[in-house]
Design a protein around this motif. Sequence first.
Motif, PDB file in Angstrom:
ATOM      1  N   THR A   9       7.599  11.896   2.365  1.00  0.00           N
ATOM      2  CA  THR A   9       6.968  12.397   1.144  1.00  0.00           C
ATOM      3  C   THR A   9       6.520  11.363   0.259  1.00  0.00           C
ATOM      4  O   THR A   9       7.007  10.360   0.233  1.00  0.00           O
ATOM      5  CB  THR A   9       7.894  13.296   0.528  1.00  0.00           C
ATOM      6  OG1 THR A   9       9.135  12.633   0.090  1.00  0.00           O
ATOM      7  CG2 THR A   9       8.286  14.522   1.681  1.00  0.00           C
ATOM      8  N   ALA A  10       5.251  11.586  -0.317  1.00  0.00           N
ATOM      9  CA  ALA A  10       4.799  10.710  -1.345  1.00  0.00           C
ATOM     10  C   ALA A  10       5.618  10.382  -2.458  1.00  0.00           C
ATOM     11  O   ALA A  10       5.981  11.612  -3.167  1.00  0.00           O
ATOM     12  CB  ALA A  10       3.303  11.045  -1.625  1.00  0.00           C
ATOM     13  N   LEU A  11       5.906   9.251  -2.864  1.00  0.00           N
ATOM     14  CA  LEU A  11       6.445   9.137  -4.068  1.00  0.00           C
ATOM     15  C   LEU A  11       5.283   8.063  -4.920  1.00  0.00           C
ATOM     16  O   LEU A  11       5.329   6.878  -4.614  1.00  0.00           O
ATOM     17  CB  LEU A  11       7.857   8.096  -3.869  1.00  0.00           C
ATOM     18  CG  LEU A  11       8.335   7.556  -5.214  1.00  0.00           C
ATOM     19  CD1 LEU A  11       8.798   8.627  -6.180  1.00  0.00           C
ATOM     20  CD2 LEU A  11       9.628   6.671  -4.749  1.00  0.00           C
ATOM     21  N   VAL A  12       4.804   8.784  -6.182  1.00  0.00           N
ATOM     22  CA  VAL A  12       3.966   8.285  -6.578  1.00  0.00           C
ATOM     23  C   VAL A  12       4.325   7.586  -7.823  1.00  0.00           C
ATOM     24  O   VAL A  12       5.065   8.012  -8.697  1.00  0.00           O
ATOM     25  CB  VAL A  12       2.659   9.540  -7.272  1.00  0.00           C
ATOM     26  CG1 VAL A  12       1.455   8.496  -7.960  1.00  0.00           C
ATOM     27  CG2 VAL A  12       2.255  10.048  -6.012  1.00  0.00           C
ATOM     28  N   ARG A  41      -2.333   3.339  -8.957  1.00  0.00           N
ATOM     29  CA  ARG A  41      -1.120   3.958  -8.234  1.00  0.00           C
ATOM     30  C   ARG A  41      -0.508   3.612  -7.254  1.00  0.00           C
ATOM     31  O   ARG A  41      -1.507   2.983  -6.279  1.00  0.00           O
ATOM     32  CB  ARG A  41      -1.428   5.714  -8.241  1.00  0.00           C
ATOM     33  CG  ARG A  41      -1.855   6.167  -9.390  1.00  0.00           C
ATOM     34  CD  ARG A  41      -2.028   7.766  -9.134  1.00  0.00           C
ATOM     35  NE  ARG A  41      -3.160   8.076  -8.049  1.00  0.00           N
ATOM     36  CZ  ARG A  41      -3.546   8.905  -7.366  1.00  0.00           C
ATOM     37  NH1 ARG A  41      -2.548   9.866  -7.040  1.00  0.00           N
ATOM     38  NH2 ARG A  41      -4.637   9.010  -6.483  1.00  0.00           N
ATOM     39  N   TRP A  42       0.529   3.390  -7.135  1.00  0.00           N
ATOM     40  CA  TRP A  42       1.126   2.942  -5.619  1.00  0.00           C
ATOM     41  C   TRP A  42       2.176   3.952  -5.209  1.00  0.00           C
ATOM     42  O   TRP A  42       2.772   4.779  -6.008  1.00  0.00           O
ATOM     43  CB  TRP A  42       2.238   1.661  -6.081  1.00  0.00           C
ATOM     44  CG  TRP A  42       1.472   0.422  -6.539  1.00  0.00           C
ATOM     45  CD1 TRP A  42       1.014   0.270  -7.585  1.00  0.00           C
ATOM     46  CD2 TRP A  42       1.584  -0.607  -6.134  1.00  0.00           C
ATOM     47  NE1 TRP A  42       0.754  -1.175  -8.020  1.00  0.00           N
ATOM     48  CE2 TRP A  42       1.115  -1.698  -6.881  1.00  0.00           C
ATOM     49  CE3 TRP A  42       2.267  -1.362  -4.579  1.00  0.00           C
ATOM     50  CZ2 TRP A  42       0.669  -2.854  -6.373  1.00  0.00           C
ATOM     51  CZ3 TRP A  42       2.102  -2.532  -4.365  1.00  0.00           C
ATOM     52  CH2 TRP A  42       1.565  -3.550  -5.075  1.00  0.00           C
ATOM     53  N   THR A  43       1.769   4.367  -4.001  1.00  0.00           N
ATOM     54  CA  THR A  43       2.458   5.473  -3.092  1.00  0.00           C
ATOM     55  C   THR A  43       3.295   5.033  -2.072  1.00  0.00           C
ATOM     56  O   THR A  43       2.608   4.493  -1.069  1.00  0.00           O
ATOM     57  CB  THR A  43       1.445   6.507  -2.859  1.00  0.00           C
ATOM     58  OG1 THR A  43       0.630   6.952  -4.149  1.00  0.00           O
ATOM     59  CG2 THR A  43       2.107   7.804  -2.237  1.00  0.00           C
ATOM     60  N   ARG A  45       4.632   5.118   1.170  1.00  0.00           N
ATOM     61  CA  ARG A  45       4.323   5.882   2.544  1.00  0.00           C
ATOM     62  C   ARG A  45       5.386   5.803   3.683  1.00  0.00           C
ATOM     63  O   ARG A  45       5.419   6.666   4.615  1.00  0.00           O
ATOM     64  CB  ARG A  45       2.925   5.428   2.885  1.00  0.00           C
ATOM     65  CG  ARG A  45       1.736   5.707   1.978  1.00  0.00           C
ATOM     66  CD  ARG A  45       1.447   7.239   1.934  1.00  0.00           C
ATOM     67  NE  ARG A  45       0.191   7.649   1.329  1.00  0.00           N
ATOM     68  CZ  ARG A  45       0.427   8.700   0.688  1.00  0.00           C
ATOM     69  NH1 ARG A  45       0.920   9.765   0.640  1.00  0.00           N
ATOM     70  NH2 ARG A  45      -1.105   8.849  -0.015  1.00  0.00           N
ATOM     71  N   ARG A 355      -9.032   1.857  -1.484  1.00  0.00           N
ATOM     72  CA  ARG A 355      -7.498   1.852  -1.370  1.00  0.00           C
ATOM     73  C   ARG A 355      -7.111   0.669  -0.683  1.00  0.00           C
ATOM     74  O   ARG A 355      -7.791  -0.252   0.159  1.00  0.00           O
ATOM     75  CB  ARG A 355      -7.144   3.158  -0.456  1.00  0.00           C
ATOM     76  CG  ARG A 355      -7.427   4.231  -1.489  1.00  0.00           C
ATOM     77  CD  ARG A 355      -7.116   5.673  -0.689  1.00  0.00           C
ATOM     78  NE  ARG A 355      -8.142   6.002   0.457  1.00  0.00           N
ATOM     79  CZ  ARG A 355      -7.762   5.714   1.839  1.00  0.00           C
ATOM     80  NH1 ARG A 355      -6.410   5.706   2.135  1.00  0.00           N
ATOM     81  NH2 ARG A 355      -8.685   6.020   2.894  1.00  0.00           N
ATOM     82  N   TRP A 357      -3.462  -0.649   1.662  1.00  0.00           N
ATOM     83  CA  TRP A 357      -2.125  -0.532   2.240  1.00  0.00           C
ATOM     84  C   TRP A 357      -1.313  -2.130   1.931  1.00  0.00           C
ATOM     85  O   TRP A 357      -2.067  -3.168   2.113  1.00  0.00           O
ATOM     86  CB  TRP A 357      -2.161  -0.211   3.653  1.00  0.00           C
ATOM     87  CG  TRP A 357      -2.603   1.054   3.904  1.00  0.00           C
ATOM     88  CD1 TRP A 357      -4.010   1.558   3.861  1.00  0.00           C
ATOM     89  CD2 TRP A 357      -1.905   2.319   4.283  1.00  0.00           C
ATOM     90  NE1 TRP A 357      -3.913   2.595   3.996  1.00  0.00           N
ATOM     91  CE2 TRP A 357      -2.764   3.343   4.180  1.00  0.00           C
ATOM     92  CE3 TRP A 357      -0.449   2.362   4.342  1.00  0.00           C
ATOM     93  CZ2 TRP A 357      -2.262   4.487   4.497  1.00  0.00           C
ATOM     94  CZ3 TRP A 357       0.055   3.816   4.707  1.00  0.00           C
ATOM     95  CH2 TRP A 357      -0.937   4.892   4.844  1.00  0.00           C
ATOM     96  N   TYR A 375       3.161   0.786   1.188  1.00  0.00           N
ATOM     97  CA  TYR A 375       2.415   1.395   0.061  1.00  0.00           C
ATOM     98  C   TYR A 375       1.127   1.647   0.158  1.00  0.00           C
ATOM     99  O   TYR A 375       0.418   0.774   0.961  1.00  0.00           O
ATOM    100  CB  TYR A 375       2.639   0.690  -1.265  1.00  0.00           C
ATOM    101  CG  TYR A 375       4.080   0.432  -1.802  1.00  0.00           C
ATOM    102  CD1 TYR A 375       4.643   1.305  -2.726  1.00  0.00           C
ATOM    103  CD2 TYR A 375       4.829  -0.764  -1.703  1.00  0.00           C
ATOM    104  CE1 TYR A 375       6.005   1.188  -3.388  1.00  0.00           C
ATOM    105  CE2 TYR A 375       6.208  -0.600  -2.164  1.00  0.00           C
ATOM    106  CZ  TYR A 375       6.846   0.110  -2.898  1.00  0.00           C
ATOM    107  OH  TYR A 375       8.042  -0.287  -3.531  1.00  0.00           O
ATOM    108  N   GLU A 376       0.617   2.782  -0.305  1.00  0.00           N
ATOM    109  CA  GLU A 376      -0.933   3.009  -0.497  1.00  0.00           C
ATOM    110  C   GLU A 376      -1.224   2.759  -1.917  1.00  0.00           C
ATOM    111  O   GLU A 376      -0.677   3.612  -2.779  1.00  0.00           O
ATOM    112  CB  GLU A 376      -1.282   4.203   0.259  1.00  0.00           C
ATOM    113  CG  GLU A 376      -2.911   4.231   0.157  1.00  0.00           C
ATOM    114  CD  GLU A 376      -3.152   5.659   0.769  1.00  0.00           C
ATOM    115  OE1 GLU A 376      -4.366   5.754   1.596  1.00  0.00           O
ATOM    116  OE2 GLU A 376      -2.477   6.468   0.775  1.00  0.00           O
TER     117      GLU A 376
END
Length: 379
Positions: A9-12, A41-43, A45, A355, A357, A375-376
Motif C-alpha cells: 500500500t502506498a505511503l505518501v 512526493r515520495w511514495t 512502493r 517520476r 524510482w 520509493y516512487e
Amino acid sequence: MRKATRVLTALVLAAMCVPAADTALGGGGRTADDAVRSAARWTVRYTASGDENSAMRVIPTASGGAWLFTTGARRPGWSMLRWDGTSWKRSTPPKQFDKAWSLEVGGSPSGETIWAAASVAHGDEDASTEHLWRFSDGRWTHQFSRDATWTGVIDIAVSSRDDAWFVTSMDPDGAPSAVLRWDGRALRYQEGPGEFDMTAVAAAGPNDVWVVSRRQGPRTLHWNGAAWKEVDHPCVAESVRSPCRGRRHLAWMSLTAQPDGRAWAVGPASADGGSPIVLHWDRTRWTQVSLNVVQTGLTAVRTDPVSGLWIAASPASGAPYVLNLRDGRWTRSTLPGGGPADRIIDIAPAPGTTRLWVHTVRRELAGDKEVRTVYELVQ
C-alpha cells in the motif's frame, strides 16, 4: 528473503525539496549551488528487511509499471516482481536465477527489454558460470554462457532492444576487462579499448558508448562506432586542480549518455571527505559542474528526455537527496525522515514522465541488519 516485509500500500510522504538555479551550458548546467523552493512526493512502493547480502534492482517501464529483482540474505536465488501501477505481482524468471549468487541487470529506455547476467557457482566453490539472458516481448531467452570465475559482468547499458553493451571485471592475474555487445542479432565479444580495467558503461546508441576505467587512475573512453578513444576530463589522476586533487575513488564514477550526444559522470559514491565531482560532456569536452557540497557521495546519475538529469547524493551527515536538472533549473528533493543511516543506492527515471524510482538502504544501529526501500518520487 529473511524476515522480508512487503509494503503493497502506498505511503505518501511530503518531501522537503530545494531547487537550485542554473546557468545553462548547452543543455547542461554549470552550477547546482543556488537554492529556490519546490515540492515533491515520495511514495513507498516496496520495503524488505535483510542484511548486507540483500540486494535489489529496479527497472521502470514506459507503460507506467516497473520490474523489481530482489534477493535476501539466504543466497543463492533471485525473485522477479512486476509493478502494475497498483500492486506487485510475482513473475517467473529463468530457473537459473534461483541458483544465481549475483545478478547484474540493465533495461532499455522503455524498460520493455531487459538484459540479465546471472552468475551460478559450480564444482569448485570459487568457480562460476555466467549466463546472459534477454527479456523482450514478454519472455526470456538464453543468449550466452561464459566462464566468469574471475571476470563477471559488472555493468550493462541498453540503449534499445537491438543495442546492449556489457563490461566485465578485470582478471586478478592481469587480463583486462572484456566488452560484449548485442547488435540485435547476436551477442559477441567486442573489440576492447586495450589494457584497461573498466568499472562502468553507458550507451546512447551503437556509435556512442562511454566506459570508465580505473587503470592508471580514473579514465573515460568513448566508442564512436569504429574505434575507442581515451578522452581527458578535469579530474584525471595527475590533476592538481581543486577539488580533483587527491581523489582516490573517482574510478568508480557513475555514467549516463543522452541520445543527443551529451553525457554525464558523477562520483565518488562514498562520502570520503572531499568534494564530489559532476562532469558534463557537451559533445566536445568534459566540463566540471559546480556543486558546493563536501563529504557527500554521488551514487548514481541518470537521464530521461522528459524529466532531465537526475543525480543521487548521500551525505556523511544528514538525509540523502536527489538533484534534478530540467528546463535549465536544478531542484533538490530530500528523503523525508532520512538521516545519516540512510543511503540512496540507485535511481531510475520512469520513461517519458517526471517520476523517479529511488532505491534506498538504511543500516540498523545494532548488528548487520538493513532495511531496503523502493520509493516512487513524483515532482
